[in-house]
Structures are given as structure tokens and as C-alpha cells.
Design an enzyme around this catalytic site. Structure first.
Site, PDB file in Angstrom:
ATOM      1  N   ASP A  90       0.865  -1.190   0.000  1.00  0.00           N
ATOM      2  CA  ASP A  90       0.000   0.000   0.000  1.00  0.00           C
ATOM      3  C   ASP A  90       0.891   1.226   0.000  1.00  0.00           C
ATOM      4  O   ASP A  90       2.104   1.123   0.209  1.00  0.00           O
ATOM      5  CB  ASP A  90      -0.880  -0.014   1.266  1.00  0.00           C
ATOM      6  CG  ASP A  90      -1.737   1.235   1.401  1.00  0.00           C
ATOM      7  OD1 ASP A  90      -2.381   1.628   0.411  1.00  0.00           O
ATOM      8  OD2 ASP A  90      -1.778   1.832   2.490  1.00  0.00           O
ATOM      9  N   SER A  91       0.278   2.383  -0.190  1.00  0.00           N
ATOM     10  CA  SER A  91       1.027   3.633  -0.121  1.00  0.00           C
ATOM     11  C   SER A  91       1.579   3.878   1.280  1.00  0.00           C
ATOM     12  O   SER A  91       2.497   4.659   1.454  1.00  0.00           O
ATOM     13  CB  SER A  91       0.101   4.794  -0.479  1.00  0.00           C
ATOM     14  OG  SER A  91      -1.009   4.792   0.387  1.00  0.00           O
ATOM     15  N   TYR A 109      -0.643   8.315  -2.141  1.00  0.00           N
ATOM     16  CA  TYR A 109      -0.674   8.013  -3.574  1.00  0.00           C
ATOM     17  C   TYR A 109      -1.868   8.717  -4.255  1.00  0.00           C
ATOM     18  O   TYR A 109      -1.845   8.954  -5.448  1.00  0.00           O
ATOM     19  CB  TYR A 109      -0.836   6.504  -3.807  1.00  0.00           C
ATOM     20  CG  TYR A 109       0.431   5.673  -3.734  1.00  0.00           C
ATOM     21  CD1 TYR A 109       1.649   6.200  -3.302  1.00  0.00           C
ATOM     22  CD2 TYR A 109       0.388   4.323  -4.108  1.00  0.00           C
ATOM     23  CE1 TYR A 109       2.784   5.404  -3.246  1.00  0.00           C
ATOM     24  CE2 TYR A 109       1.524   3.521  -4.055  1.00  0.00           C
ATOM     25  CZ  TYR A 109       2.714   4.070  -3.622  1.00  0.00           C
ATOM     26  OH  TYR A 109       3.831   3.277  -3.564  1.00  0.00           O
ATOM     27  N   CYS A 128      -4.226  -1.241  -2.128  1.00  0.00           N
ATOM     28  CA  CYS A 128      -4.412   0.207  -2.248  1.00  0.00           C
ATOM     29  C   CYS A 128      -5.230   0.443  -3.513  1.00  0.00           C
ATOM     30  O   CYS A 128      -4.852  -0.032  -4.592  1.00  0.00           O
ATOM     31  CB  CYS A 128      -3.035   0.860  -2.374  1.00  0.00           C
ATOM     32  SG  CYS A 128      -3.085   2.617  -2.743  1.00  0.00           S
ATOM     33  N   GLU A 171      -5.653   9.047   9.284  1.00  0.00           N
ATOM     34  CA  GLU A 171      -4.265   8.878   9.728  1.00  0.00           C
ATOM     35  C   GLU A 171      -3.935   9.738  10.926  1.00  0.00           C
ATOM     36  O   GLU A 171      -3.103   9.375  11.752  1.00  0.00           O
ATOM     37  CB  GLU A 171      -3.301   9.196   8.581  1.00  0.00           C
ATOM     38  CG  GLU A 171      -3.028   7.960   7.784  1.00  0.00           C
ATOM     39  CD  GLU A 171      -2.108   8.201   6.610  1.00  0.00           C
ATOM     40  OE1 GLU A 171      -1.347   9.170   6.621  1.00  0.00           O
ATOM     41  OE2 GLU A 171      -2.187   7.392   5.682  1.00  0.00           O
ATOM     42  N   CYS A 190     -11.201   2.927  -0.633  1.00  0.00           N
ATOM     43  CA  CYS A 190      -9.881   3.320  -0.117  1.00  0.00           C
ATOM     44  C   CYS A 190      -9.639   2.445   1.094  1.00  0.00           C
ATOM     45  O   CYS A 190     -10.550   2.262   1.926  1.00  0.00           O
ATOM     46  CB  CYS A 190      -9.880   4.790   0.272  1.00  0.00           C
ATOM     47  SG  CYS A 190      -8.380   5.305   1.134  1.00  0.00           S
ATOM     48  N   THR A 191      -8.433   1.924   1.203  1.00  0.00           N
ATOM     49  CA  THR A 191      -8.188   0.929   2.261  1.00  0.00           C
ATOM     50  C   THR A 191      -8.096   1.553   3.660  1.00  0.00           C
ATOM     51  O   THR A 191      -8.000   0.831   4.640  1.00  0.00           O
ATOM     52  CB  THR A 191      -6.921   0.108   1.935  1.00  0.00           C
ATOM     53  OG1 THR A 191      -5.831   0.998   1.664  1.00  0.00           O
ATOM     54  CG2 THR A 191      -7.160  -0.785   0.737  1.00  0.00           C
ATOM     55  N   HIS A 192      -8.185   2.867   3.738  1.00  0.00           N
ATOM     56  CA  HIS A 192      -8.266   3.510   5.060  1.00  0.00           C
ATOM     57  C   HIS A 192      -9.694   3.438   5.627  1.00  0.00           C
ATOM     58  O   HIS A 192      -9.877   3.534   6.838  1.00  0.00           O
ATOM     59  CB  HIS A 192      -7.916   4.993   4.958  1.00  0.00           C
ATOM     60  CG  HIS A 192      -6.460   5.297   4.839  1.00  0.00           C
ATOM     61  ND1 HIS A 192      -5.713   4.930   3.756  1.00  0.00           N
ATOM     62  CD2 HIS A 192      -5.606   5.939   5.681  1.00  0.00           C
ATOM     63  CE1 HIS A 192      -4.466   5.354   3.919  1.00  0.00           C
ATOM     64  NE2 HIS A 192      -4.375   5.957   5.081  1.00  0.00           N
TER      65      HIS A 192
HETATM   66  N1  DGL Z   1      -4.789   3.496   0.833  1.00  0.00           N
HETATM   67  C1  DGL Z   1      -4.941   4.331  -0.327  1.00  0.00           C
HETATM   68  C2  DGL Z   1      -6.061   3.793  -1.219  1.00  0.00           C
HETATM   69  O1  DGL Z   1      -6.629   2.723  -0.959  1.00  0.00           O
HETATM   70  C3  DGL Z   1      -5.282   5.782  -0.001  1.00  0.00           C
HETATM   71  C4  DGL Z   1      -4.220   6.584   0.657  1.00  0.00           C
HETATM   72  C5  DGL Z   1      -3.339   7.341  -0.287  1.00  0.00           C
HETATM   73  O2  DGL Z   1      -3.793   8.330  -0.899  1.00  0.00           O
HETATM   74  O3  DGL Z   1      -2.187   6.953  -0.370  1.00  0.00           O
HETATM   75  O4  DGL Z   1      -6.387   4.408  -2.206  1.00  0.00           O
END
Ligand code: DGL
Length: 268
Positions: free
Chosen positions: A11-12, A43, A74, A155, A187-189
Site C-alpha cells: 500500500d502507499s 498516492y 491500495c 491517519e 480506499c483501504t483507510h
Molecule cells: N490506501 C490508499 C487507497 O486505498 C489511499 C491513501 C493514499 O492516498 O495513499 O487508495
């Protein structure tokens, strides 16, 4: 391919630990190598070319560790780099992104429905979910909204409080998302704010936690290809391209328990 080889996940940053955590719960026997590109996050605001270059670098690290499968945990990297990574890696490892399993799930469960998507600017701007849901030919109508404040907010530890609820509400009240029956957390967050999103909709909209869908897809893939690890897991490495104690402290949010991050610079 060696079934005892590890699963690589990247992931990023540390948001993809939500996916890694669901995978370790569902597949406790699997060896795991996680790579968080904390030197280059987020990212979501980067160009496609930059995300592709980072993704290839990370895949090289995971291939050196002999991963049997690489999960792009991600959405932004899945949108920008999946095809390129798949071509680059070839037969050395299977590549799973976080978008296709979710699109399949939509096709199986939401024919002729209106579905919402929230994610980073990269994910939403790429229109990849739109193209893939249209390709299902199941009359799914997709309504998308970029929600770039949400990942940095999470975050910073802003979730389950009034401030995060009001930002979430602002986004979800956008007419772009009106009339949806399900919402993809693209988004994985976002699994961390799933409950707040459900509260906004008073349970009238199905909120799709993509980490569960992806982990189940991976389990089926490994099982169908006789690649489930027959032994107990003994490898758990969590690499980051830039190390800070604040990243390490935040792992508890995303993984449910604090884990040790090992520094692995991508460019020396
Ligand atoms: N985890 C990233 C995603 O699933 C989002 C965070 C980022 O912008 O790096 O898109």
C-alpha cells in the site's frame, strides 16, 4: 509455485494494514510480507506515472522475498498500476488488486442497482470502477465522489468523533451520491470509518468493506490453485520505505494491534 511462500501485500502507507489484518484473520496459516510506501504517501494525489514507478519498485522487493501472490492493498495503486504490474511480474507471482473482487461482488449482488463509490482523487478520477461495472452488463449505475480529506483525517486519528462525523456527513450529503443502495469504500483507510458511514445512512445503505471481499477472494484463489500454506505461519514482516515512530504507533489503528515496522528504503 511454492504454497509455503509468503503473501506480499503493499500500500502507499499503513492504510493497507486493514486488508493485511483481514487476511491474517481469515488465513492465519499464511506467511505475510507487508510493504508500506510511507516515503511516498499519499498516492491518491500522485500522477499515474509516479504510482506505477513506486509499485514496480515494491514488487521487486516482494519478488526477492519469493512471494507467491502480491496483493495491491491500495485502490489508488490498483487503479494506476495493476495492468503494468501484472505484465511486469508475469508468471513469477499472481497479482490481486482490490478493485476486481469488489466489482465481481457488485455484479453478483447488486444487479440493476445504483451504487456509490468514495475514494481518492486518483481512484475516482481514473474511472476504473465505472468502466469495470459497466463491463459487467448488469445495469449497475455507479455514482462516484472523490473524498480526499478522509484518508489524512483517519491517519491523524480523527475517527469516531464529532469532527470526523461532520466531515463524513459533508461528503455523503453531496447530491452526487443521492439515491444509492450500497456504497463502496474505495480506499483501504475507510474500514475505520465504516460505522460512522453506516450511522449517517441509518443502515439504509449497504456499506461495503472491501478488505473482507478481497480477503475472501484471495482465500478462494489460494484454495482453487492448491496454494494454501499447509504449515503454520512463521513469517510476518512489515516494511516501510520511511520510518517514524508515529507510523509505528498508528499501526494499532489499522492492524488492531501495534506491530513493529522495519525500515526498507526503496531508493538508496
Ligand atoms: N490506501 C490508499 C487507497 O486505498 C489511499 C491513501 C493514499 O492516498 O495513499 O487508495
Amino acid at each position: 509455485m511454492n504454497s509455503a511462500a509468503p503473501i506480499g501485500i503493499f500500500d502507499s502507507g499503513i492504510g493497507g494494514l486493514t486488508v493485511a489484518h483481514t487476511i491474517t484473520k481469515l488465513l492465519p496459516n499464511e506467511n505475510i510480507i507487508y510493504f508500506g510506501d510511507t516515503a511516498h504517501l499519499p498516492y491518491g494525489d500522485k500522477s499515474t506515472a509516479a504510482i506505477q514507478a513506486y509499485s514496480i519498485k515494491i514488487c521487486n522487493v516482494l519478488l526477492q522475498q519469493k512471494c507467491k501472490v502480491i496483493v495491491i492493498a491500495c485502490n489508488s495503486a490498483s487503479a494506476a498500476a495493476y495492468e503494468l504490474v501484472r505484465e511486469y511480474v508475469g508468471s513469477k507471482a499472481m497479482i490481486i488488486n482490490v478493485i476486481d473482487p469488489v466489482v465481481n461482488f457488485i455484479g453478483e449482488n447488486f444487479t440493476e442497482k445504483t451504487i456509490g463509490l468514495i475514494g481518492t482523487k486518483q481512484t475516482v478520477g481514473s474511472n476504473i470502477y465505472l468502466r469495470k461495472t459497466n463491463a459487467l452488463n448488469r445495469d449497475v449505475q455507479l455514482k462516484s465522489l472523490a473524498t480526499p480529506l478522509l484518508a489524512p483525517m483517519i491517519e491523524e486519528g480523527f475517527f469516531n468523533n464529532n469532527i470526523s462525523q461532520s466531515i463524513i456527513n459533508q461528503y455523503l450529503e453531496n447530491p452526487e451520491l443521492s439515491g444509492i443502495e450500497a456504497l463502496i469504500l474505495g480506499c483501504t483507510h475507510y474500514p475505520l470509518i465504516k460505522k460512522q458511514i453506516e450511522d449517517f445512512y441509518h443502515k439504509s445503505v449497504s456499506v461495503l468493506d472491501t478488505s473482507e471481499i478481497v480477503a475472501k477472494f484471495l482465500q478462494k484463489y489460494l484454495s482453487d490453485n492448491q496454494l494454501l500454506n499447509p504449515m503454520n505461519a512463521h513469517i510476518r514482516h512489515f516494511y516501510v520505505s520511511d520510518y517514524t515512530t508515529s507510523f509505528e504507533n498508528s499501526t494499532k489503528l489499522f492492524f488492531g494491534e501495534q506491530i513493529h515496522l522495519e525500515h526498507y528504503p526503496l531508493w538508496e
